[in-house]
Enzyme design. Sequence first.
Site, PDB file in Angstrom:
ATOM      1  N   ARG A  59       0.836  -1.199   0.000  1.00 37.21           N
ATOM      2  CA  ARG A  59       0.000   0.000   0.000  1.00 37.21           C
ATOM      3  C   ARG A  59       0.872   1.250   0.000  1.00 37.21           C
ATOM      4  NH1 ARG A  59      -4.384  -1.097  -1.918  1.00 37.21           N
ATOM      5  NH2 ARG A  59      -5.419   0.681  -0.952  1.00 37.21           N
ATOM      6  N   ILE A  60       0.422   2.278  -0.684  1.00 35.37           N
ATOM      7  CA  ILE A  60       1.088   3.581  -0.601  1.00 35.37           C
ATOM      8  C   ILE A  60       0.791   4.162   0.773  1.00 35.37           C
ATOM      9  CG2 ILE A  60       1.013   5.948  -1.481  1.00 35.37           C
ATOM     10  CD1 ILE A  60       0.481   4.680  -4.274  1.00 35.37           C
ATOM     11  N   HIS A 113      13.327  -2.098  -1.106  1.00 35.42           N
ATOM     12  CA  HIS A 113      12.852  -2.098  -2.492  1.00 35.42           C
ATOM     13  C   HIS A 113      13.826  -2.939  -3.321  1.00 35.42           C
ATOM     14  CE1 HIS A 113      10.719  -0.771  -6.008  1.00 35.42           C
ATOM     15  NE2 HIS A 113      11.873  -0.478  -6.584  1.00 35.42           N
ATOM     16  N   ASN A 115      11.914   1.028   4.490  1.00 36.91           N
ATOM     17  CA  ASN A 115      11.345   0.172   3.440  1.00 36.91           C
ATOM     18  C   ASN A 115      12.482  -0.545   2.736  1.00 36.91           C
ATOM     19  OD1 ASN A 115       9.328  -0.820   1.570  1.00 36.91           O
ATOM     20  ND2 ASN A 115      10.106   0.649   0.078  1.00 36.91           N
ATOM     21  N   ASP A 129       9.256   5.106  -2.911  1.00 36.62           N
ATOM     22  CA  ASP A 129      10.605   4.589  -3.185  1.00 36.62           C
ATOM     23  C   ASP A 129      11.609   5.735  -3.351  1.00 36.62           C
ATOM     24  OD1 ASP A 129       9.496   2.025  -3.165  1.00 36.62           O
ATOM     25  OD2 ASP A 129       9.092   2.068  -5.313  1.00 36.62           O
TER      26      ASP A 129
HETATM   27  C1  GAR Z   1      10.509  -8.112  -1.615  1.00 37.62           C
HETATM   28  O1  GAR Z   1      11.259  -8.433  -2.758  1.00 37.62           O
HETATM   29  C2  GAR Z   1      10.507  -6.620  -1.396  1.00 37.62           C
HETATM   30  O2  GAR Z   1      11.711  -6.012  -1.735  1.00 37.62           O
HETATM   31  C3  GAR Z   1       9.400  -6.197  -2.318  1.00 37.62           C
HETATM   32  O3  GAR Z   1       8.397  -7.153  -2.116  1.00 37.62           O
HETATM   33  C4  GAR Z   1       9.018  -8.405  -1.821  1.00 37.62           C
HETATM   34  C5  GAR Z   1       8.382  -8.974  -0.586  1.00 37.62           C
HETATM   35  O4  GAR Z   1       8.820 -10.283  -0.391  1.00 37.62           O
HETATM   36  N1  GAR Z   1       8.941  -4.889  -2.034  1.00 37.62           N
HETATM   37  C6  GAR Z   1       8.583  -4.037  -2.991  1.00 37.62           C
HETATM   38  O5  GAR Z   1       8.562  -4.307  -4.161  1.00 37.62           O
HETATM   39  C7  GAR Z   1       8.186  -2.653  -2.473  1.00 37.62           C
HETATM   40  N2  GAR Z   1       8.124  -1.731  -3.555  1.00 37.62           N
HETATM   41  P1  GAR Z   1       8.596 -10.995   1.013  1.00 37.62           P
HETATM   42  O6  GAR Z   1       7.104 -10.893   1.315  1.00 37.62           O
HETATM   43  O7  GAR Z   1       8.998 -12.406   0.749  1.00 37.62           O
HETATM   44  O8  GAR Z   1       9.441 -10.307   2.025  1.00 37.62           O
END
Ligand code: GAR
Length: 228
Positions: free
Chosen positions: A102-103, A120, A118, A156
Amino acid sequence: MTTADGQHESKRLALGVLASGTGTNFDAIAAAIDDGRLQADIAVLICNRTEAKVLAKAKTRGIHCLLIPHAEFPDRETFDTAVADALEAAGTELVVLAGFDRIVTAALLDRFTNRMVNIHPALLPAFKGTDAQAQAADYGVAIAGATVHFVDEHMDHGPIIVQAAVPVAPGEDAHTVQQRILAQEHRIYPYAIQLFAEGRLRVDGRNVVIDGRPAPDDSALISPPIPW
Ligand code: GAR
């Protein structure tokens, strides 16, 4: 704090983790706490999706978890207010976004200024937004990576704490790149949180100054490797 046997015990950082999906970063953080690399406790895991696998991971570990489905709220602000209330009720000192989809609005952010991080899956500022690993693979980059950053009002965008880089070969599919990046996410996220727990991070404009940070050496990740 002093324990029953008179030993000094340093205060541990209370984390509030927000997650929406599989929860491998949540697990990596919990594992780092368990093995003593990270002096923190997960005060609460908040998840916005009923089907998210991270909920079972939290329950297995006996971590307090709350399901707050965003779809049950009329707008982003009322959802974010409910999340902020729950984080504060749990005593959260640092908010950790771990695959939270979510934003985040000012209703939540303003209550945790410079206390929200966060991860990314890209070397920011490249490839913001969703499917960053696929964006990188499609673009044909030779080096991809992951970024831990403070959260600000833009997506981000906030000041960068730690980055990790991985090589990418032409034609590798997004899943392969994703797994390579994910392995590094699991290393750098607990480390960045531990730096915060030790009080070693200071935000100075776009820079994050790390107290006691070693000077960079001149090594480089070159992809493809140069054979001579
Ligand atoms: C991770 O790769 C994280 O960096 C990304 O979601 C995935 C969550 O994986 N986040 C984003 O893309 C945020 N913009 P997880 O649930 O296995 O930790």
